[in-house]
Structures are given as C-alpha cells and as structure tokens.
Design a protein around this motif. Structure first.
Motif, PDB file in Angstrom:
ATOM      1  N   ASP A  73      31.050  53.125  43.029  1.00  0.00           N
ATOM      2  CA  ASP A  73      31.170  54.475  42.490  1.00  0.00           C
ATOM      3  C   ASP A  73      32.517  55.050  42.911  1.00  0.00           C
ATOM      4  OD1 ASP A  73      28.632  54.507  41.346  1.00  0.00           O
ATOM      5  OD2 ASP A  73      27.694  55.240  43.188  1.00  0.00           O
ATOM      6  N   GLY A  74      33.082  55.871  42.069  1.00  0.00           N
ATOM      7  CA  GLY A  74      34.311  56.551  42.431  1.00  0.00           C
ATOM      8  C   GLY A  74      35.566  55.711  42.286  1.00  0.00           C
ATOM      9  N   VAL A  75      35.431  54.473  41.839  1.00  0.00           N
ATOM     10  CA  VAL A  75      36.603  53.634  41.621  1.00  0.00           C
ATOM     11  C   VAL A  75      36.945  53.718  40.138  1.00  0.00           C
ATOM     12  CG1 VAL A  75      37.510  51.282  41.690  1.00  0.00           C
ATOM     13  CG2 VAL A  75      36.018  52.078  43.513  1.00  0.00           C
ATOM     14  N   PRO A  76      38.170  54.087  39.824  1.00  0.00           N
ATOM     15  CA  PRO A  76      38.532  54.193  38.409  1.00  0.00           C
ATOM     16  C   PRO A  76      38.431  52.833  37.721  1.00  0.00           C
ATOM     17  CG  PRO A  76      40.484  54.245  39.791  1.00  0.00           C
ATOM     18  CD  PRO A  76      39.294  54.299  40.714  1.00  0.00           C
ATOM     19  N   GLU A  77      38.445  52.878  36.429  1.00  0.00           N
ATOM     20  CA  GLU A  77      38.396  51.632  35.661  1.00  0.00           C
ATOM     21  C   GLU A  77      39.629  50.800  36.004  1.00  0.00           C
ATOM     22  OE1 GLU A  77      36.796  48.810  33.369  1.00  0.00           O
ATOM     23  OE2 GLU A  77      35.845  50.723  33.777  1.00  0.00           O
ATOM     24  N   LEU A  78      39.412  49.736  36.725  1.00  0.00           N
ATOM     25  CA  LEU A  78      40.502  48.872  37.159  1.00  0.00           C
ATOM     26  C   LEU A  78      40.592  47.649  36.264  1.00  0.00           C
ATOM     27  CD1 LEU A  78      39.746  48.789  40.994  1.00  0.00           C
ATOM     28  CD2 LEU A  78      41.603  50.025  39.883  1.00  0.00           C
ATOM     29  N   LYS A  79      41.792  47.165  36.082  1.00  0.00           N
ATOM     30  CA  LYS A  79      41.999  45.859  35.466  1.00  0.00           C
ATOM     31  C   LYS A  79      41.977  44.866  36.626  1.00  0.00           C
ATOM     32  CE  LYS A  79      42.670  47.075  31.199  1.00  0.00           C
ATOM     33  NZ  LYS A  79      41.865  46.591  30.093  1.00  0.00           N
ATOM     34  N   ILE A  80      41.070  43.896  36.564  1.00  0.00           N
ATOM     35  CA  ILE A  80      40.900  42.958  37.667  1.00  0.00           C
ATOM     36  C   ILE A  80      41.198  41.545  37.177  1.00  0.00           C
ATOM     37  CG2 ILE A  80      39.345  42.086  39.444  1.00  0.00           C
ATOM     38  CD1 ILE A  80      37.718  44.719  39.060  1.00  0.00           C
ATOM     39  N   TYR A  81      42.174  40.929  37.802  1.00  0.00           N
ATOM     40  CA  TYR A  81      42.621  39.585  37.442  1.00  0.00           C
ATOM     41  C   TYR A  81      42.308  38.612  38.565  1.00  0.00           C
ATOM     42  CZ  TYR A  81      45.133  41.681  33.583  1.00  0.00           C
ATOM     43  OH  TYR A  81      45.438  42.365  32.430  1.00  0.00           O
ATOM     44  N   ALA A  82      41.871  37.425  38.177  1.00  0.00           N
ATOM     45  CA  ALA A  82      41.666  36.335  39.130  1.00  0.00           C
ATOM     46  C   ALA A  82      42.954  35.539  39.224  1.00  0.00           C
ATOM     47  CB  ALA A  82      40.535  35.428  38.654  1.00  0.00           C
ATOM     48  N   ILE A  83      43.219  35.007  40.423  1.00  0.00           N
ATOM     49  CA  ILE A  83      44.361  34.115  40.593  1.00  0.00           C
ATOM     50  C   ILE A  83      43.908  32.926  41.425  1.00  0.00           C
ATOM     51  CG2 ILE A  83      45.275  35.319  42.628  1.00  0.00           C
ATOM     52  CD1 ILE A  83      48.118  34.637  41.485  1.00  0.00           C
ATOM     53  N   SER A  84      44.398  31.746  41.058  1.00  0.00           N
ATOM     54  CA  SER A  84      43.997  30.540  41.777  1.00  0.00           C
ATOM     55  C   SER A  84      44.984  29.414  41.503  1.00  0.00           C
ATOM     56  CB  SER A  84      42.590  30.105  41.323  1.00  0.00           C
ATOM     57  OG  SER A  84      42.174  28.948  42.015  1.00  0.00           O
ATOM     58  N   GLY A  85      45.014  28.483  42.437  1.00  0.00           N
ATOM     59  CA  GLY A  85      45.775  27.257  42.226  1.00  0.00           C
ATOM     60  C   GLY A  85      44.976  26.269  41.395  1.00  0.00           C
ATOM     61  N   ALA A  86      43.671  26.486  41.309  1.00  0.00           N
ATOM     62  CA  ALA A  86      42.796  25.642  40.490  1.00  0.00           C
ATOM     63  C   ALA A  86      42.856  26.167  39.063  1.00  0.00           C
ATOM     64  CB  ALA A  86      41.370  25.682  41.021  1.00  0.00           C
ATOM     65  N   THR A  87      43.500  25.414  38.189  1.00  0.00           N
ATOM     66  CA  THR A  87      43.713  25.889  36.821  1.00  0.00           C
ATOM     67  C   THR A  87      42.940  25.068  35.788  1.00  0.00           C
ATOM     68  OG1 THR A  87      45.682  24.505  36.619  1.00  0.00           O
ATOM     69  CG2 THR A  87      46.009  26.783  37.382  1.00  0.00           C
ATOM     70  N   ASP A  88      41.953  24.335  36.236  1.00  0.00           N
ATOM     71  CA  ASP A  88      41.181  23.500  35.318  1.00  0.00           C
ATOM     72  C   ASP A  88      40.347  24.353  34.364  1.00  0.00           C
ATOM     73  OD1 ASP A  88      38.177  23.515  36.619  1.00  0.00           O
ATOM     74  OD2 ASP A  88      39.761  23.693  38.133  1.00  0.00           O
ATOM     75  N   ALA A  89      39.900  23.743  33.299  1.00  0.00           N
ATOM     76  CA  ALA A  89      39.149  24.454  32.262  1.00  0.00           C
ATOM     77  C   ALA A  89      37.852  25.048  32.814  1.00  0.00           C
ATOM     78  CB  ALA A  89      38.854  23.518  31.094  1.00  0.00           C
ATOM     79  N   LEU A 116      52.093  40.939  32.489  1.00  0.00           N
ATOM     80  CA  LEU A 116      50.943  41.665  33.034  1.00  0.00           C
ATOM     81  C   LEU A 116      51.244  43.165  33.102  1.00  0.00           C
ATOM     82  CD1 LEU A 116      48.118  41.310  34.420  1.00  0.00           C
ATOM     83  CD2 LEU A 116      49.370  41.256  36.574  1.00  0.00           C
ATOM     84  N   ILE A 117      52.432  43.504  33.552  1.00  0.00           N
ATOM     85  CA  ILE A 117      52.833  44.904  33.647  1.00  0.00           C
ATOM     86  C   ILE A 117      52.901  45.522  32.252  1.00  0.00           C
ATOM     87  CG2 ILE A 117      54.739  46.449  34.252  1.00  0.00           C
ATOM     88  CD1 ILE A 117      55.350  44.443  36.568  1.00  0.00           C
ATOM     89  N   ARG A 118      53.501  44.823  31.327  1.00  0.00           N
ATOM     90  CA  ARG A 118      53.622  45.358  29.952  1.00  0.00           C
ATOM     91  C   ARG A 118      52.261  45.601  29.324  1.00  0.00           C
ATOM     92  NH1 ARG A 118      58.596  41.614  28.282  1.00  0.00           N
ATOM     93  NH2 ARG A 118      60.224  43.043  28.917  1.00  0.00           N
ATOM     94  N   GLU A 119      51.333  44.697  29.561  1.00  0.00           N
ATOM     95  CA  GLU A 119      50.005  44.830  28.964  1.00  0.00           C
ATOM     96  C   GLU A 119      49.192  45.963  29.571  1.00  0.00           C
ATOM     97  OE1 GLU A 119      48.255  40.978  29.456  1.00  0.00           O
ATOM     98  OE2 GLU A 119      49.367  40.126  27.767  1.00  0.00           O
ATOM     99  N   ASN A 120      49.505  46.333  30.804  1.00  0.00           N
ATOM    100  CA  ASN A 120      48.671  47.291  31.520  1.00  0.00           C
ATOM    101  C   ASN A 120      49.347  48.591  31.891  1.00  0.00           C
ATOM    102  OD1 ASN A 120      46.040  45.801  32.087  1.00  0.00           O
ATOM    103  ND2 ASN A 120      47.599  44.305  32.631  1.00  0.00           N
ATOM    104  N   SER A 121      50.636  48.720  31.650  1.00  0.00           N
ATOM    105  CA  SER A 121      51.329  49.910  32.116  1.00  0.00           C
ATOM    106  C   SER A 121      52.542  50.205  31.241  1.00  0.00           C
ATOM    107  CB  SER A 121      51.756  49.700  33.569  1.00  0.00           C
ATOM    108  OG  SER A 121      52.327  50.861  34.077  1.00  0.00           O
ATOM    109  N   PRO A 122      52.336  50.849  30.107  1.00  0.00           N
ATOM    110  CA  PRO A 122      53.456  51.123  29.200  1.00  0.00           C
ATOM    111  C   PRO A 122      54.621  51.875  29.845  1.00  0.00           C
ATOM    112  CG  PRO A 122      51.377  51.632  28.139  1.00  0.00           C
ATOM    113  CD  PRO A 122      51.073  51.328  29.576  1.00  0.00           C
ATOM    114  N   ALA A 123      54.365  52.772  30.768  1.00  0.00           N
ATOM    115  CA  ALA A 123      55.436  53.530  31.410  1.00  0.00           C
ATOM    116  C   ALA A 123      56.328  52.607  32.235  1.00  0.00           C
ATOM    117  CB  ALA A 123      54.860  54.620  32.303  1.00  0.00           C
ATOM    118  N   VAL A 124      55.739  51.632  32.896  1.00  0.00           N
ATOM    119  CA  VAL A 124      56.519  50.694  33.693  1.00  0.00           C
ATOM    120  C   VAL A 124      57.239  49.713  32.788  1.00  0.00           C
ATOM    121  CG1 VAL A 124      56.404  48.879  35.449  1.00  0.00           C
ATOM    122  CG2 VAL A 124      55.052  50.950  35.700  1.00  0.00           C
TER     123      VAL A 124
END
Length: 129
Positions: A73-89, A116-124
């Motif tokens: 609760d109280g957390v704004p709508e965040l864009k959450i991305y996973a990152i990993s060295g494991a890139t398998d399907a 990533l910045i362009r997709e999520n932050s037009p001002a930046v």
C-alpha cells in the motif's frame, strides 16, 4: 521532474556499474543490496519511477520482490524490471508470466538503459537525447 530508479542486486559492483549508466543519462538512482535496503529506499523522500531487481539473490529473490512491491500500500505504480545473467527462454518466460514490466540481461548496456528511460520517462528522454 527528474526520474529516479531503484536498483536491487546482491552484488555491489553490479549496483555501482548500473547506477553509473543511469546517472550518465541524467537519471538519479538508489542502490539496495537486499530487500530490507530496498524498503528503506522506498520509504525515503525520493520515489523511484522504475525498479530494476536481480532475479537470483539470497533470501528474497526478484520474483518475491515483484510480488511484495505489487502488494504494498502507498507505493505508486512502479515499472518493475527483472535483470539476470540467465537469459534463456525459460527464464524470460517465467519473468513474463510473473508480471514484470520487462526483462534486462546482464551486463546492462548503455543503449538498453537509454531505451528504458525513453519508454518510461519522456521528460528525461529529451535531456538524454
């Protein structure tokens, strides 16, 4: 308004390197080595628009981080991305099925950060051009 990203990874060198990429493009960042540190960052005065979490961490993994963030609760709508060295399907399918906003592979590259910045932050986007 300056965009802000929260990076969550159990490797300090990875955090420093990835944060430097975002900062080079005009985006501030907070770093967290654990879920506890991520919570503290979320409770600070600077609210991220984007969270990038490693999938494979001791204790609380990235899938659990996603679930807990979505339930908070109280957390704004965040864009959450996973990152990993494991890139398998299989890993990428698990990420998609879990409901992440996207998947990033390690090592993170500047062109990927710029997108990533362009997709999520037009001002930046205009500043990072």
């Amino acid at each position: 308004m300056t965009s802000h990203v929260l990076l969550l990874d159990d490797d300090e060198l990875v955090l420093r390197t990835h944060c430097a990429l975002f900062q080079a493009l005009g985006v501030s960042c907070s770093k967290a080595l654990s879920w506890r540190e991520a919570l503290a960052a979320l409770e600070s005065d600077v609210t991220p628009q984007i969270v990038v979490t490693d999938l494979n961490m001791p204790g609380v993994d990235g899938f659990t981080v996603l679930q807990m963030l979505r339930e908070m609760d109280g957390v704004p709508e965040l864009k959450i991305y996973a990152i990993s060295g494991a890139t398998d399907a299989h890993t990428q399918q698990r990420v998609a099925d879990a409901g992440f906003d996207g998947f990033l592979s390690k090592p993170l590259r500047i062109d990927i950060v710029r997108t990533l910045i362009r997709e999520n932050s037009p001002a930046v986007d205009q500043a990072a051009g």
